[in-house]
Motif scaffolding. Structure first.
Motif, PDB file in Angstrom:
ATOM      1  N   MET A  40     -10.492 -48.130  25.482  1.00 40.46           N
ATOM      2  CA  MET A  40      -9.554 -48.024  24.361  1.00 40.46           C
ATOM      3  C   MET A  40      -9.150 -49.413  23.846  1.00 40.46           C
ATOM      4  N   THR A  66      -5.718 -41.303  29.791  1.00 38.47           N
ATOM      5  CA  THR A  66      -5.936 -41.250  28.338  1.00 38.47           C
ATOM      6  C   THR A  66      -4.612 -40.996  27.616  1.00 38.47           C
ATOM      7  N   LEU A  70      -2.708 -43.503  24.967  1.00 33.22           N
ATOM      8  CA  LEU A  70      -2.515 -43.095  23.569  1.00 33.22           C
ATOM      9  C   LEU A  70      -1.072 -43.301  23.119  1.00 33.22           C
ATOM     10  N   LEU A  76      -3.965 -45.366  18.063  1.00 34.57           N
ATOM     11  CA  LEU A  76      -5.353 -44.952  17.818  1.00 34.57           C
ATOM     12  C   LEU A  76      -5.294 -43.491  17.409  1.00 34.57           C
ATOM     13  N   ALA A  78      -7.624 -39.732  16.953  1.00 30.43           N
ATOM     14  CA  ALA A  78      -8.867 -39.013  17.248  1.00 30.43           C
ATOM     15  C   ALA A  78      -9.459 -38.526  15.931  1.00 30.43           C
ATOM     16  N   GLU A  81     -14.053 -34.539  18.346  1.00 24.92           N
ATOM     17  CA  GLU A  81     -13.971 -34.192  19.767  1.00 24.92           C
ATOM     18  C   GLU A  81     -15.274 -33.538  20.203  1.00 24.92           C
ATOM     19  N   LEU A 178     -12.435 -37.113  23.348  1.00 25.30           N
ATOM     20  CA  LEU A 178     -12.033 -37.541  22.000  1.00 25.30           C
ATOM     21  C   LEU A 178     -12.829 -38.751  21.567  1.00 25.30           C
ATOM     22  N   LEU A 180     -12.041 -41.857  19.450  1.00 26.83           N
ATOM     23  CA  LEU A 180     -10.843 -42.531  18.924  1.00 26.83           C
ATOM     24  C   LEU A 180     -11.234 -43.710  18.047  1.00 26.83           C
ATOM     25  N   LEU A 268      -1.541 -38.571  16.432  1.00 26.69           N
ATOM     26  CA  LEU A 268      -2.734 -38.909  17.224  1.00 26.69           C
ATOM     27  C   LEU A 268      -4.025 -38.350  16.615  1.00 26.69           C
ATOM     28  N   GLY A 269      -3.911 -37.775  15.403  1.00 27.97           N
ATOM     29  CA  GLY A 269      -5.142 -37.374  14.715  1.00 27.97           C
ATOM     30  C   GLY A 269      -5.214 -35.910  14.330  1.00 27.97           C
TER      31      GLY A 269
END
Ligand SMILES: O=C(O)C(=O)C[C@]1(C(=O)O)C=C[C@@H](O)C=C1
Length: 306
Positions: A40, A66, A70, A76, A78, A81, A178, A180, A268-269
């Protein structure tokens, strides 16, 4: 060149997930890192464009390294997936007979998924945690341990004989991974999407329930809820909430704004689900319902209607 950092070394389940996410992109270069944090960090500092890491397993639950990564440091998100069926093989060191196995190494998540099999079939072997399943295979190749629990591809990669296959305690185990990236353009909504946030709900009566109620009121189905301690404050937690839908949708945007009013939220996405499950929409909670209700309020404000 599109570089993807992944939780390695070569032969991890994560490498397979990264390959499937890279797909037909022949320009993608996969770069192994020894820890999830390092993979990451590589995307955070611009060394790679993306990082592939595991996030949850159907038997052992969340991959806490993870989640913690995050929530901290530079954000970051996602963008994709992968969902991988998990099949474990027991690899033995060259010349090590099954009855001589005194140590068996693997990632803690993998050991937890084969605990019963090991107790029955290798009862006198000591379990040793390694940074990943492939790191265990490498350590066996180097003579550090007698056996490893790893992905079938690790047998080939490290030239080790498999002494047992399909050793999982629970059939049909899966791990979700994921992809990222640094925040940027979001993937388009597909109708089969997942949105993820981490929310620092206040430590008071009902705070978590209020967040979940904001989602429930809007007919939004949760797909995961995990609590992780906020280090340094005993009893203080942050909540990782995954739910169906995409931030581009009015109903999801409305829900995110409601969460944001209540506490600090990190996005987070929003990305397509690997299992292709369509978001369930409750009566009166479709995007058109949110849009027409907002249009009605606007017309009231203009004095056009009542
Ligand atoms: O060690 C690996 O091979 C990984 O990719 C990690 C990992 C995990 O974190 O859960 C991935 C899938 C399996 O469930 C076991 C280990």
């Amino acid at each position: 060149m599109y570089r993807i950092a992944y939780f390695g070394p070569e032969g991890t389940f994560t490498e397979q997930a990264a390959r499937s996410l890279a797909g037909s992109d022949t320009h993608a270069e996969l770069v192994p890192y020894e820890t999830i944090a390092q993979a990451m960090a590589a995307v955070r500092d611009g060394g790679t464009s993306a990082a592939c890491v595991p996030v949850e397993n159907s038997v052992e639950g969340p991959v806490t390294a993870t989640l913690d990564e995050l929530a901290e440091d530079e954000p970051l998100v996602a963008t994709a997936e992968a969902l991988l069926p998990i099949h474990f093989t027991v690899l033995a060191g060259r010349g090590v007979r099954r009855e001589d196995i005194g140590t068996v190494a693997s990632h803690p998540h993998a050991l937890a998924q084969v605990r019963h099999w090991l107790d029955v079939n290798l009862p006198s072997a000591r379990h040793v945690a390694t940074s990943s399943t492939a790191a265990a295979a490498l350590a066996v190749q180097q003579g550090e341990y007698d056996a490893a629990v790893a992905a079938p591809v690790a047998a080939e990669r490290y030239g080790l004989p498999g002494i047992a296959t399909e050793v999982a305690d629970v059939e049909d185990a899966r791990t979700r991974f994921l992809l990222l990236t640094r925040p940027g353009t979001l993937p388009e909504p597909t109708g089969c999407d997942r949105t993820s946030v981490v929310a620092a709900a206040a430590n008071r009566t009902g705070a978590l329930s209020e967040l979940l109620t904001e989602l429930a009121f809007r007919g939004i189905n949760l797909t995961r809820l995990d609590a992780r301690p906020i280090k340094g404050g005993f009893g203080e937690y942050r909540f990782f909430i995954d739910f169906e839908g995409h931030v581009a949708e009015p109903r999801i945007g409305d829900a995110l704004a409601a969460l944001r009013r209540r506490c600090a939220v990190r996005f987070l996405g929003s990305h397509p689900r690997a299992d292709g499950v369509r978001a369930s929409i409750q009566p009166s909670a479709g995007n058109e319902d949110f849009v027409s209700a907002a249009d009605w309020v606007e017309s009231v404000r203009r004095g056009d209607t009542a």
